[in-house]
Design an enzyme around this catalytic site. Structure first.
Site: not given
Ligand code: NAI
Length: 338
Positions: A124, A171, A204, A228
């Site tokens: 972002y 991640k 995930d 988000d």
């Protein structure tokens, strides 16, 4: 006590849900002088910019704002007003409590999560460019300063609100440097809070665990993008975007807003659910130490939802935004013993 608070009604369903919330806050007897300002498309028409200076000055002066959703054009046009506001005011922490509400039927019971999302960097940061035609580079920025700051915010929040466990979501198996830095910061900060348990999940797998057994989580700590996405997923666990609140907090100002957007598909019809913005306004009232008013509105909202007489369409009813607001006002008047 009377307050001066900046109000950004926003666009799309924003003005509709805002009107409903202001009605309920007034019915609860909280005296607020609202300073109304436009942002996004309506602001461009009047001021030529999406975030006019008088709006920013108003929030800096009042230190508290309530904000409706603001549309960001997809794949073109101006950059997000929401992201811009968070950056301008250094509102580095996005706090999103996700709980089952009385009367709101969902697949899960016992969901009581707090999501803490880093609000200022990651993908972002808005740094992207065309390298050669057909190839775009988007930069993901992760700094130890911002990661330490959001981790400290999360652990302080946990301590102050009786939370027992924080799960960092990342991640770092793939983005070993960027997400690795975020995770490393969280692990280091966790050492200063031995009373709060700490663990981590790969994003995930975290999503899978959330949709199978959400009640196993207490607080989630995430970088901006995963925060988000995962917070919308979590909204779906408890009844959807119409019922989940949020706050953007910094050291100098706080802007409270619902998780949902401007919902162009239902805008102008007067059918949006004002609950998410109302719950955001309760976070704001607690921030202002107006706990008695917040408790009264929360209880009235709970009774209105639980009775299921007057509900908006997203919750299976037929009521309009303002009919639901009036039902909450009636419950406020009736009080808890009714
Ligand atoms: P959205 O949240 O506006 O809508 C997603 C779905 O949820 C739609 O079907 C909508 O009708 C429904 N929904 C949302 N809020 C609801 C409510 N209060 N009551 C009943 N149903 C509700 O997400 P979308 O369509 O992806 O975004 C629309 C615009 O909003 C975009 O321009 C986006 O950038 C902007 N946006 C702004 C945010 C903000 O101002 N904080 C946050 C998220 C999106």
């Amino acid at each position: 006590m009377s307050y001066r608070i900046t109000l950004i009604p926003g666009d799309g369903i924003g003005p509709e849900v805002t009107e409903a919330v202001l009605r309920i806050i007034a019915a609860a007897g909280v005296d607020v002088d609202w300073e109304r300002h436009e942002a996004g498309i309506p602001a461009i028409k009047r001021h030529g910019v999406t975030l006019p200076k008088p709006l920013l000055d108003s929030i800096i002066r009042n230190r508290v704002a309530l904000k409706g959703p603001v549309t960001t054009p997809v794949g073109e046009g101006f950059t997000s007003v929401n992201v811009g506001l968070r950056k301008e005011l250094d509102l580095y922490a996005n706090l999103r409590p996700v709980r089952n509400l009385p009367g709101v039927r969902t697949r899960f019971d016992g969901v009581d999560l707090v999501i803490v999302r880093e609000n200022t960097e990651d993908l972002y940061a808005g740094l992207e460019h065309v390298v050669v035609p057909g190839v775009v580079e988007s930069l993901k920025i992760i700094s130890s300063r911002a990661s330490d700051r959001i981790a400290n915010f999360a652990f302080r929040h946990a301590r102050e609100h009786g939370r027992r466990r924080i799960t960092a979501v990342h991640k770092a198996n793939i983005m070993k440097l960027g997400d690795g830095l975020f995770l490393h910061s969280a692990r280091r900060v966790a050492l200063d809070y031995p009373d709060i348990k700490f663990d981590d999940r790969i994003v995930d797998a975290a999503c899978m665990h959330l949709v199978m057994k959400p009640e196993q989580f207490d607080m989630l700590l995430l970088p901006n993008l995963y925060g988000d996405i995962v917070s919308d997923l979590c909204a779906g666990l408890v009844g959807g975007l119409g019922v989940v609140p949020g706050g953007n907090l910094g050291d100098f100002a706080a802007v409270f807003e619902a998780v949902h957007g401007s919902a162009p598909d239902i805008a102008g019809q007067g059918i949006a659910n004002p609950t998410a913005l109302l719950l955001s306004s309760l976070m704001m009232l607690r921030h202002l130490k107006e706990d008695a008013a917040a408790d009264a509105i929360k209880a009235a909202l709970g009774r209105a939802l639980e009775s299921r007489h007057v509900l908006t369409r997203d919750l299976g009813g037929t009521a309009s935004t303002l009919e639901f607001a009036d039902e909450v006002c009636r419950e406020l008047e009736r009080g808890p013993s009714a």
